[in-house]
Design a protein around this motif. Structure first.
Motif, PDB file in Angstrom:
ATOM      1  N   VAL A  89       1.002  10.136   3.339  1.00  0.00           N
ATOM      2  CA  VAL A  89       0.786   9.459   2.065  1.00  0.00           C
ATOM      3  C   VAL A  89       0.236  10.412   1.006  1.00  0.00           C
ATOM      4  N   LYS A 145       3.159  12.311  -0.422  1.00  0.00           N
ATOM      5  CA  LYS A 145       3.996  11.393  -1.198  1.00  0.00           C
ATOM      6  C   LYS A 145       3.421  11.222  -2.607  1.00  0.00           C
ATOM      7  N   VAL A 178      -3.102   3.084  -3.077  1.00  0.00           N
ATOM      8  CA  VAL A 178      -2.218   2.862  -1.933  1.00  0.00           C
ATOM      9  C   VAL A 178      -3.043   2.538  -0.690  1.00  0.00           C
ATOM     10  N   ARG A 179      -4.095   3.289  -0.479  1.00  0.00           N
ATOM     11  CA  ARG A 179      -4.931   3.065   0.708  1.00  0.00           C
ATOM     12  C   ARG A 179      -5.646   1.723   0.665  1.00  0.00           C
ATOM     13  N   GLU A 219       2.621   0.680   0.224  1.00  0.00           N
ATOM     14  CA  GLU A 219       3.249   1.965   0.551  1.00  0.00           C
ATOM     15  C   GLU A 219       4.762   1.892   0.409  1.00  0.00           C
ATOM     16  N   LEU A 224       5.486   2.996  -2.974  1.00  0.00           N
ATOM     17  CA  LEU A 224       5.361   4.450  -3.030  1.00  0.00           C
ATOM     18  C   LEU A 224       6.601   5.112  -2.434  1.00  0.00           C
ATOM     19  N   ASP A 225       7.069   4.610  -1.293  1.00  0.00           N
ATOM     20  CA  ASP A 225       8.230   5.196  -0.635  1.00  0.00           C
ATOM     21  C   ASP A 225       9.480   5.114  -1.509  1.00  0.00           C
TER      22      ASP A 225
END
Length: 802
Positions: free
Chosen positions: A20, A23, A263-264, A270, A273-274
């Motif tokens: 992550v 990313k 994100v966390r 996620e 994000l991806d």
């Protein structure tokens, strides 16, 4: 397996190997122009560069010149998709030469108002013409394996308060006008788009999920990357959820650790994000920056000559707006003297201001071009529209030094200007840079009071013969860097000098860390000369004694530029007076208008010939000579309407932060058809050096379209010629829907020899017969189809049932 499938496999393999942190790191600029490399997955750093008429690259401009093509308004004036594709291929070739993966172009915002400061950088007032030219441009660039970012998505149609303005436009207005070019060009395969600075209907564009996620990505099924305009992203979670994929540049980045934390914490899933990372990796795969992926294409097309392409686009873009008594083309053999008048004849304006600026390898001015083509050209400046002194030329050097006066870099300058945005010369550490010095020598050709000037912002020291004549600040520390970069002001200094006695001159700029990425400074110079009144008198005298007078008038980068809108369409300085007086002295007067967008012409009825040349790129003077002397046809047609008065232009100034598009779908020629006033020159207008007879118009069935218009026309003149056949669709008979009287539905350029008959076959798209009403809806009925030379000159018509 297809290339697309192989690239997708490479993308998924690379994505699966990323944590992550990497990313998140991949989605923000590592500096002003590049994304970080991730060697562990075989990903090189993606390099971006400004366009749209050249490729600035990441190098320091004097070291790395770029071809300078004519302005986008000029390219659209060709009405030639194939030529737009050639322009794109040329720029893609330049990108590859400079190591650039992504060109930040084209600009496809509409000509809502000619007061828009970046009007010259956009194609047209018509969404169909904009989309077709833009699609050709993008196809050409990407054929070279270089990505594009169609911009600015969406509503960035003017510059006033562009960071904060809230554009209010209805859904139908957005769909039928402002989104339409983006839809066409993304469907043609654009690999990137740029999110605009402005707000649309209450949501800033970098956070605009309804337009970026719902429309651009999902409805249009588009797989490209959305990059922010530079410093446009100002939030973390809203922009991440709103569809933005990449934040540029590194300065002011709101993502990085903040996005990682979001994100966390689950605020940004996620999988969102991806999707962003997948799009960046797909772009990298397409441009050859991801190991194991097949590039697009595997080999570049054959090499193009930049000068040849620039010259062809220029000649094909020039619009002959008026030509009484067939004054043009000129017969070179019968001319004893030609008066060439106007300061812009010697100092051609080949491009507009702002991010569209590049440094070409050379510029052929009108004076250069006509002097090379004709034996007896007499030049007089007449009137000078430039608000600043021109940069000094001849033997100047730029030297970059550290705080300890160590030379970090030095290079000769073609003229005394240093300009960069984000990138310094290779090997220069921004943290070490302390000063930039422009130095050279003036050898006066006349005794008297000469003028020097500082044009720029920051802390300066100006020296003459070792003596300090100015030391101090031009701008305060808290001035907006974007504003001062695009709108530098000038301080002038009178200096008495003696004929033949050389003096050394130097201008030193202190570079502070906050301004290291934005440097724009010039050392201006002017020798003593006649007064403004005397210059006009001299020009009139030269014109009176000539066989023909060619007057070059136009705007400057201080008038047409990114960063601000125009306050008037009037020509700057005393150029109108110059034209009036020259026309009175010589009835054979040709006015050449060197402007990227419309200007007022109170003298239009007083001169026999008017040639519109836009910002014509580096081959300006050569192309002008070709057209004036009849070696090439003035092939251009207006991509936008030219008004008679300032009052005819839509406003660009927000009221209480809001710019309302209350005119709806009625902009440009669509609006002119509803009013009582007539424009100076209508949309699509342009004359040539031959005549045409439009002989027949029929509509053939076409399973892929609403039909195909077949137009037969004949060249009835004595010269080969080029004509742009335009097809307009008219409103449904008896409808109550508020639509324009007619709108552009198709076009095609044709060429023919004298007496030859040619046929233009022009598909009629289904979309031309639809409106937006909570979705695209066909409006059944009878439509009038017209074959035209312009929106006001329509010799043939027929009807079609939808």
């Amino acid at each position: 397996m297809s290339g697309d499938a192989e690239r997708e496999e490479a993308v998924e393999r690379a994505l699966a190997r990323l944590g992550v942190e990497d990313k998140v790191r991949l989605l923000s600029g590592q500096d002003f122009w590049t994304l970080p490399a991730l060697p562990q997955i075989g990903l090189a750093s993606l390099v971006m560069s400004d366009g749209p008429v050249g490729v600035r690259g990441t190098g320091w401009a004097p070291d790395d010149p770029s071809v300078a093509l004519p302005s986008p308004t000029a390219l659209a004036a060709t009405w030639d998709v194939a030529l737009a594709r050639t322009a794109g291929r040329m720029l893609g070739q330049e990108c590859r030469r400079k190591g650039v993966h992504v060109l930040l172009a084209p600009t496809v915002n509409l000509h809502r108002s000619p007061l828009g400061g970046r009007h010259f950088e956009c194609f047209s007032e018509d969404p169909f013409l904009t989309g077709e030219i833009g699609a050709g441009y993008v196809t050409g660039v990407q054929e070279q394996g270089v990505g594009t970012t169609v911009k600015h998505f969406v509503g960035n149609d003017s510059e006033t308060d562009r960071m904060t303005v809230d554009v209010r436009a209805g859904e139908r207005t957005l769909r039928e006008l402002y989104l339409a070019p983006f839809a066409r060009i993304t469907a043609a395969g654009a690999w990137g788009a740029m999110a605009a600075y402005n707000t649309v209907n209450g949501l800033t564009m970098t956070e605009h999920g309804p337009l970026q996620n719902d429309v651009l990505k999902r409805e249009w099924d588009w797989d490209g990357v959305i990059v922010s305009d530079w410093t446009a992203a100002r939030s973390t979670v809203p922009s991440a959820l709103g569809g933005l994929d990449v934040v540029m540049p590194a300065v002011g980045d709101p993502w990085g650790p903040a996005l990682l934390a979001a994100v966390r914490s689950g605020e940004v899933p996620e999988k969102v994000l991806d999707d962003k990372v997948r799009r960046v990796l797909r772009l990298a795969a397409r441009v050859g920056a991801l190991d194991g992926a097949v590039t697009v294409p595997p080999l570049p097309p054959p090499r193009l000559d930049g000068s040849e392409v620039a010259r062809e686009i220029a000649t094909r873009s020039f619009v002959l707006a008026r030509n009484e008594q067939d004054l043009l083309p000129l017969d070179a053999g019968s001319l004893r003297t030609v008066a060439l008048l106007g300061a812009l004849a010697a100092d051609a304006r080949v491009l507009g201001g702002g991010s569209a600026q590049v440094f070409p390898p050379h510029v052929i001015s009108p004076r250069d071009g006509l002097t090379a083509a004709l034996p007896a050209v007499v030049f007089a400046p007449g009137a000078d529209p430039r608000p600043h002194l021109p940069a000094a030329v001849g033997g100047y050097t730029a030297t970059l030094r550290s705080a300890g006066f160590r030379v970090l870099y030095a290079t000769p300058l073609p003229y005394a200007t240093v300009r960069w945005m984000g990138s310094l010369p290779s090997g220069v550490d921004p943290g070490e840079l302390s000063t930039v010095e422009i130095s050279g020598r003036i050898t006066p050709a006349v005794s008297g009071v000469h003028e020097l000037s500082i044009i720029g912002f920051g802390q300066f020291v100006l020296r003459i013969a070792g003596d300090v004549i100015f030391e101090g600040e031009i701008y305060a520390d808290d001035a907006d860097p974007d504003t001062v970069f695009h709108e530098p002001v000038e301080r002038r200094f009178p200096v008495p000098l003696t004929l033949g006695d050389p003096v050394d001159v130097s201008l030193t700029l202190e570079v502070r860390p906050a301004s290291a990425g934005f440097v724009n400074v010039s050392l201006g110079y002017a020798a003593p000369g006649p007064s403004a009144d005397d210059l006009l008198d001299q020009a009139v005298a030269v014109a009176r004694d000539a066989d023909v007078a060619v007057v070059v008038v136009g705007t400057t980068e201080e008038v047409e530029s990114e960063g601000f809108d125009r306050t008037t369409l009037a020509l700057p300085g005393r150029q109108d007076e110059l034209v009036f007086r020259v026309a009175a002295a010589n009835p054979r007067t040709v006015v050449v208008v060197n402007a990227g967008s419309p200007v007022l012409m109170p003298w239009a009825e007083e001169v026999p010939s008017i040639l519109l040349t836009w910002f014509p790129g580096q081959e300006a003077g050569a192309a002008l000579a070709d057209v004036l002397l009849g070696r090439a046809e003035p092939g251009g047609r207006l991509p936008t309407t030219w008004p008679r008065r300032d009052e005819d232009a839509l406003p660009t100034t927000p009221v209480d932060g809001v710019l309302s598009y209350d005119e709806g779908v009625f902009i440009g020629y669509r609006a002119w058809q509803r009013g009582t006033a007539t424009p100076l020159f209508p949309f699509g207008h342009g004359l040539g050096y031959t005549t045409w007879s439009y002989e027949s118009l029929t509509i053939e069935p076409d399973p892929a379209h609403a039909g195909t218009a077949v137009v037969r026309l004949r060249n009835t003149g004595a010269r080969p010629g080029r004509e742009v056949v335009q097809i307009y669709a008219g409103a449904v008979v008896g409808t109550t829907i508020d639509r324009p009287l007619r709108w552009l539905a198709g076009f095609a350029p044709v060429t023919a020899a004298p007496g030859e008959t040619v046929e233009a076959r022009i598909p009629l798209p289904e979309r031309a017969f639809q409106i937006w009403d909570d979705g695209w809806q066909a409006v059944p009925g009878t439509y009038r189809i017209e074959a035209a030379r312009s929106v006001e000159d329509r010799p043939l018509s027929t009807e079609i049932r939808i």
